[in-house]
Write a protein that holds these residues in place. Sequence first.
Motif, mmCIF file in Angstrom:
data_model
loop_
_atom_site.group_PDB
_atom_site.id
_atom_site.type_symbol
_atom_site.label_atom_id
_atom_site.label_comp_id
_atom_site.label_asym_id
_atom_site.label_seq_id
_atom_site.Cartn_x
_atom_site.Cartn_y
_atom_site.Cartn_z
ATOM 1 N N LEU A 90 0.834 -1.200 0.000
ATOM 2 C CA LEU A 90 0.000 0.000 0.000
ATOM 3 C C LEU A 90 0.866 1.247 0.000
ATOM 4 O O LEU A 90 1.722 1.405 0.872
ATOM 5 C CB LEU A 90 -0.902 0.027 1.231
ATOM 6 C CG LEU A 90 -1.951 -1.057 1.275
ATOM 7 C CD1 LEU A 90 -1.482 -2.182 2.171
ATOM 8 C CD2 LEU A 90 -3.231 -0.493 1.789
ATOM 9 N N PHE A 92 0.631 5.186 0.449
ATOM 10 C CA PHE A 92 -0.226 6.247 0.958
ATOM 11 C C PHE A 92 0.365 7.590 0.540
ATOM 12 O O PHE A 92 1.527 7.879 0.838
ATOM 13 C CB PHE A 92 -0.311 6.185 2.485
ATOM 14 C CG PHE A 92 -0.931 4.927 3.009
ATOM 15 C CD1 PHE A 92 -2.310 4.802 3.100
ATOM 16 C CD2 PHE A 92 -0.136 3.862 3.408
ATOM 17 C CE1 PHE A 92 -2.883 3.639 3.585
ATOM 18 C CE2 PHE A 92 -0.691 2.690 3.902
ATOM 19 C CZ PHE A 92 -2.081 2.584 3.983
ATOM 20 N N ASP A 97 -4.615 6.660 -2.140
ATOM 21 C CA ASP A 97 -4.020 5.432 -1.639
ATOM 22 C C ASP A 97 -3.982 4.494 -2.830
ATOM 23 O O ASP A 97 -4.960 4.362 -3.562
ATOM 24 C CB ASP A 97 -4.873 4.793 -0.544
ATOM 25 C CG ASP A 97 -4.873 5.594 0.751
ATOM 26 O OD1 ASP A 97 -4.140 6.590 0.850
ATOM 27 O OD2 ASP A 97 -5.629 5.210 1.656
ATOM 28 N N THR A 99 -3.126 0.573 -3.898
ATOM 29 C CA THR A 99 -2.880 -0.781 -3.411
ATOM 30 C C THR A 99 -2.449 -1.668 -4.564
ATOM 31 O O THR A 99 -3.118 -1.723 -5.596
ATOM 32 C CB THR A 99 -4.151 -1.371 -2.763
ATOM 33 O OG1 THR A 99 -4.589 -0.504 -1.727
ATOM 34 C CG2 THR A 99 -3.874 -2.750 -2.190
ATOM 35 N N GLN A 112 -6.894 2.119 -6.836
ATOM 36 C CA GLN A 112 -6.732 3.488 -6.338
ATOM 37 C C GLN A 112 -7.950 3.856 -5.511
ATOM 38 O O GLN A 112 -9.086 3.602 -5.920
ATOM 39 C CB GLN A 112 -6.584 4.446 -7.522
ATOM 40 C CG GLN A 112 -6.288 5.858 -7.116
ATOM 41 C CD GLN A 112 -5.996 6.736 -8.322
ATOM 42 O OE1 GLN A 112 -5.432 6.294 -9.304
ATOM 43 N NE2 GLN A 112 -6.398 7.983 -8.230
ATOM 44 N N PRO A 115 -7.508 9.253 -0.474
ATOM 45 C CA PRO A 115 -6.365 9.247 0.448
ATOM 46 C C PRO A 115 -6.770 9.067 1.907
ATOM 47 O O PRO A 115 -7.775 9.617 2.355
ATOM 48 C CB PRO A 115 -5.716 10.606 0.225
ATOM 49 C CG PRO A 115 -6.794 11.472 -0.309
ATOM 50 C CD PRO A 115 -7.700 10.559 -1.086
ATOM 51 N N THR A 116 -5.964 8.301 2.617
ATOM 52 C CA THR A 116 -6.129 8.121 4.057
ATOM 53 C C THR A 116 -5.484 9.283 4.795
ATOM 54 O O THR A 116 -5.996 9.764 5.792
ATOM 55 C CB THR A 116 -5.464 6.801 4.513
ATOM 56 O OG1 THR A 116 -6.083 5.716 3.816
ATOM 57 C CG2 THR A 116 -5.598 6.588 5.999
#
Length: 135
Positions: A90, A92, A97, A99, A112, A115-116
């Motif tokens: 992952l 960030f 984000d 993956t 996609q 965003p975290t």
Amino acid sequence: MPYQTVFVEFYEQVKLSINQGTFAKLTFAKTMGDTELKNIYVRLHILETGGYNFAFNTRYKSEEVESFHTVDEAFMILSSYIKNPFTSALLFTTEMDLTFKVNKKNAGSLIQQLPTFKHISLEMDEMIERGIIKI
């Protein structure tokens, strides 16, 4: 698509996020089975010479090991952990984000998401302030 090709695309996004000043962190997780190696956290490490490399925090069941690697070394090391034992990674950033996943048929995929993290890593911020990365 073969997972190796997709992982190259994923790693290009890692480098792009650093060059654009949006990198927050990189994590390898989801192992195949119960393994001694649990996860790898990758963060930026600023060098006294004005450049940067990656700091790996590799977590095992019984210990944590920190190591430092260039951008090129990091690619080689991280790619060796795909399917041995990790099935996902992952990235960030403050924009998204991303993956990376590999399935049982050795097909890779990128997913996609929103965003975290709203803020870049402290190291990324310092690299921008010191002019190591010009955005």
